[in-house]
Write an enzyme that holds these catalytic residues in place. Structure first.
Site, mmCIF file in Angstrom:
data_model
loop_
_atom_site.group_PDB
_atom_site.id
_atom_site.type_symbol
_atom_site.label_atom_id
_atom_site.label_comp_id
_atom_site.label_asym_id
_atom_site.label_seq_id
_atom_site.Cartn_x
_atom_site.Cartn_y
_atom_site.Cartn_z
ATOM 1 C CB ALA A 64 -18.309 36.555 86.426
ATOM 2 N N GLY A 107 -14.214 36.845 89.636
ATOM 3 C CA GLY A 107 -15.284 37.325 90.508
ATOM 4 C C GLY A 107 -15.341 36.584 91.834
ATOM 5 C CD GLU A 110 -13.323 40.994 90.491
ATOM 6 O OE1 GLU A 110 -14.048 40.171 89.880
ATOM 7 O OE2 GLU A 110 -12.977 42.075 89.991
ATOM 8 C CD GLU A 130 -11.125 38.780 86.438
ATOM 9 O OE1 GLU A 130 -9.883 38.677 86.612
ATOM 10 O OE2 GLU A 130 -11.939 38.873 87.374
HETATM 11 N N1 CAA Z 1 -17.933 30.267 84.350
HETATM 12 C C1 CAA Z 1 -18.701 29.272 83.874
HETATM 13 N N2 CAA Z 1 -18.376 27.958 83.999
HETATM 14 C C2 CAA Z 1 -17.242 27.666 84.650
HETATM 15 C C3 CAA Z 1 -16.401 28.667 85.184
HETATM 16 C C4 CAA Z 1 -16.795 30.037 85.032
HETATM 17 N N3 CAA Z 1 -16.078 31.051 85.548
HETATM 18 N N4 CAA Z 1 -15.335 28.070 85.760
HETATM 19 C C5 CAA Z 1 -15.513 26.741 85.601
HETATM 20 N N5 CAA Z 1 -16.661 26.484 84.926
HETATM 21 C C6 CAA Z 1 -17.213 25.190 84.528
HETATM 22 C C7 CAA Z 1 -16.451 24.596 83.383
HETATM 23 O O1 CAA Z 1 -16.881 25.140 82.159
HETATM 24 C C8 CAA Z 1 -16.774 23.130 83.526
HETATM 25 O O2 CAA Z 1 -18.076 22.906 83.047
HETATM 26 P P1 CAA Z 1 -18.333 21.695 81.990
HETATM 27 O O3 CAA Z 1 -18.016 20.460 82.787
HETATM 28 O O4 CAA Z 1 -19.781 21.843 81.667
HETATM 29 O O5 CAA Z 1 -17.398 21.897 80.857
HETATM 30 C C9 CAA Z 1 -16.838 22.958 85.060
HETATM 31 O O6 CAA Z 1 -17.035 24.264 85.604
HETATM 32 C C10 CAA Z 1 -15.557 22.402 85.641
HETATM 33 O O7 CAA Z 1 -14.489 23.225 85.191
HETATM 34 P P2 CAA Z 1 -13.148 22.625 84.520
HETATM 35 O O8 CAA Z 1 -13.449 21.358 83.799
HETATM 36 O O9 CAA Z 1 -12.516 23.726 83.753
HETATM 37 O O10 CAA Z 1 -12.320 22.275 85.859
HETATM 38 P P3 CAA Z 1 -10.737 22.228 86.023
HETATM 39 O O11 CAA Z 1 -10.507 21.668 87.392
HETATM 40 O O12 CAA Z 1 -10.088 21.565 84.851
HETATM 41 O O13 CAA Z 1 -10.260 23.779 85.986
HETATM 42 C C11 CAA Z 1 -10.412 26.089 86.629
HETATM 43 C C12 CAA Z 1 -10.653 24.628 87.022
HETATM 44 C C13 CAA Z 1 -8.910 26.343 86.515
HETATM 45 C C14 CAA Z 1 -10.988 26.943 87.741
HETATM 46 C C15 CAA Z 1 -11.088 26.401 85.275
HETATM 47 O O14 CAA Z 1 -12.423 25.943 85.332
HETATM 48 C C16 CAA Z 1 -11.108 27.853 84.919
HETATM 49 O O15 CAA Z 1 -10.103 28.383 84.479
HETATM 50 N N6 CAA Z 1 -12.266 28.530 85.101
HETATM 51 C C17 CAA Z 1 -12.451 29.897 84.709
HETATM 52 C C18 CAA Z 1 -11.773 30.863 85.664
HETATM 53 C C19 CAA Z 1 -11.949 32.282 85.195
HETATM 54 O O16 CAA Z 1 -11.514 32.654 84.126
HETATM 55 N N7 CAA Z 1 -12.602 33.102 86.038
HETATM 56 C C20 CAA Z 1 -12.842 34.506 85.708
HETATM 57 C C21 CAA Z 1 -14.193 34.669 85.120
HETATM 58 S S1 CAA Z 1 -14.500 36.308 84.505
HETATM 59 C C22 CAA Z 1 -14.905 37.243 85.853
HETATM 60 O O17 CAA Z 1 -14.945 36.749 86.974
HETATM 61 C C23 CAA Z 1 -15.237 38.683 85.585
HETATM 62 C C24 CAA Z 1 -15.296 39.547 86.781
HETATM 63 O O18 CAA Z 1 -14.316 40.084 87.205
HETATM 64 C C25 CAA Z 1 -16.556 39.829 87.427
#
Ligand code: CAA
Length: 257
Positions: A64, A107, A110, A130
């Site tokens: 998400a 998400g 999911e 999460e």
């Molecule tokens: N939401 C918003 N933006 C996101 C994102 C997310 N879930 N995941 C990645 N991005 C964005 C980053 O912020 C970044 O944007 P900027 O360049 O503007 O800073 C861009 O995508 C590239 O990401 P990274 O620079 O972090 O890329 P990476 O290769 O170094 O890392 C990753 C990749 C490990 C996937 C890392 O991006 C990450 O950990 N992302 C979040 C994963 C996460 O926590 N997902 C769960 C979300 S909560 C949820 O989903 C709730 C639910 O159950 C419904």
């Protein structure tokens, strides 16, 4: 025109590709809405017999959209119930395949699990991270992950927030098949084309019957299966499929009228 998805058809296969590369296909409201509308369109199109949901080489979806969720308040999310909009895929009657390369996190994982099957590239990484954000899975992760991989591994994944690679996902029955990254889409299209070439009525009822296994007792599930199986004897597809076998030819199933 949608802004965050790419839509293709390959014969009777509809492909929806998440296309928000700058955010690794993070599922913001706009992206979720566009996926839902396209799923509804494909579902209503008699020329389409199977749907593939996929992302990029780097990410199916990284979850998400954290930036969109960050400032949301409890009363706002309670009223809006934004996750409910993700569930359009559950109302699609045609088979939906999630074809995952790269990250399928939170998400993203999911959404893949809401599809009927997951195939993946050897680059795939699944996870429910999460917990690292001070929350928990909210789009079915604790339920569908647990049903797919069992309690211990679901606890491990959801409580540590670690990622699982493609080999572990296959071993754990989260995915049905793993392919080399370079051929994954080609293989997904082959699987979808095979499904789309079958009787659409038989696949609709097969999907319904398998899904019933998650909602009912064994006795009720078997009763559901029996009723659905018997109902297929009222279809032209059953006559065509069995006649083709006897006549040693390939069956030709008509689109639903
Ligand atoms: N939401 C918003 N933006 C996101 C994102 C997310 N879930 N995941 C990645 N991005 C964005 C980053 O912020 C970044 O944007 P900027 O360049 O503007 O800073 C861009 O995508 C590239 O990401 P990274 O620079 O972090 O890329 P990476 O290769 O170094 O890392 C990753 C990749 C490990 C996937 C890392 O991006 C990450 O950990 N992302 C979040 C994963 C996460 O926590 N997902 C769960 C979300 S909560 C949820 O989903 C709730 C639910 O159950 C419904």
């Amino acid at each position: 025109m949608p802004e965050m998805i790419l839509v293709e058809t390959h014969g009777a296969v509809g492909v929806i590709r998440l296309n928000r590369p700058a955010a690794l296909n993070a599922l913001c409201d706009l992206l979720v809405g566009e996926i839902g509308s396209q799923l509804v369109d494909f579902n209503a199109n008699p020329d389409i017999g199977c749907i593939i949901l996929t992302g990029s080489e780097k990410a199916f979806a990284a979850g998400a959209d954290i930036k969109e969720m960050q400032s949301r308040t409890y009363p706002a999310v309670l009223h809006d119930d934004f996750i409910a909009k993700w569930e359009t895929v559950l109302r699609v009657k045609k088979p939906v395949i999630a074809a995952v390369a790269g990250f399928a996190l939170g998400g993203g994982c999911e959404l893949a699990m809401m599809c009927d099957m997951i195939i993946c590239a050897d680059t795939a990484k699944f996870g429910q991270p999460e917990i690292n954000l001070g929350v928990m899975p909210g789009a079915g992760g604790t339920q569908r992950f647990t049903r797919a991989v069992g309690k211990s591994k679901a606890m491990d994944m959801c409580l540590t927030g670690r990622m699982m690679d493609a080999a572990e996902a296959e071993r754990s029955n989260l995915v049905s098949r793993v392919f080399p990254a370079g051929t994954m889409m080609e293989e997904a299209l082959k699987i979808a084309a095979k499904i789309a070439s079958q009787s659409q009525t038989a696949s609709l009822l097969t999907k319904k019957s398998i899904n019933a296994a998650f909602e009912t007792t064994l006795t009720q599930g078997i009763a559901t299966e029996r009723a659905l199986f018997l109902s297929l004897f009222g279809t032209a597809d059953q006559k065509e499929g069995m006649a083709a076998f006897v006549e040693k030819r390939t069956p030709s199933f008509a689109k639903p009228a």
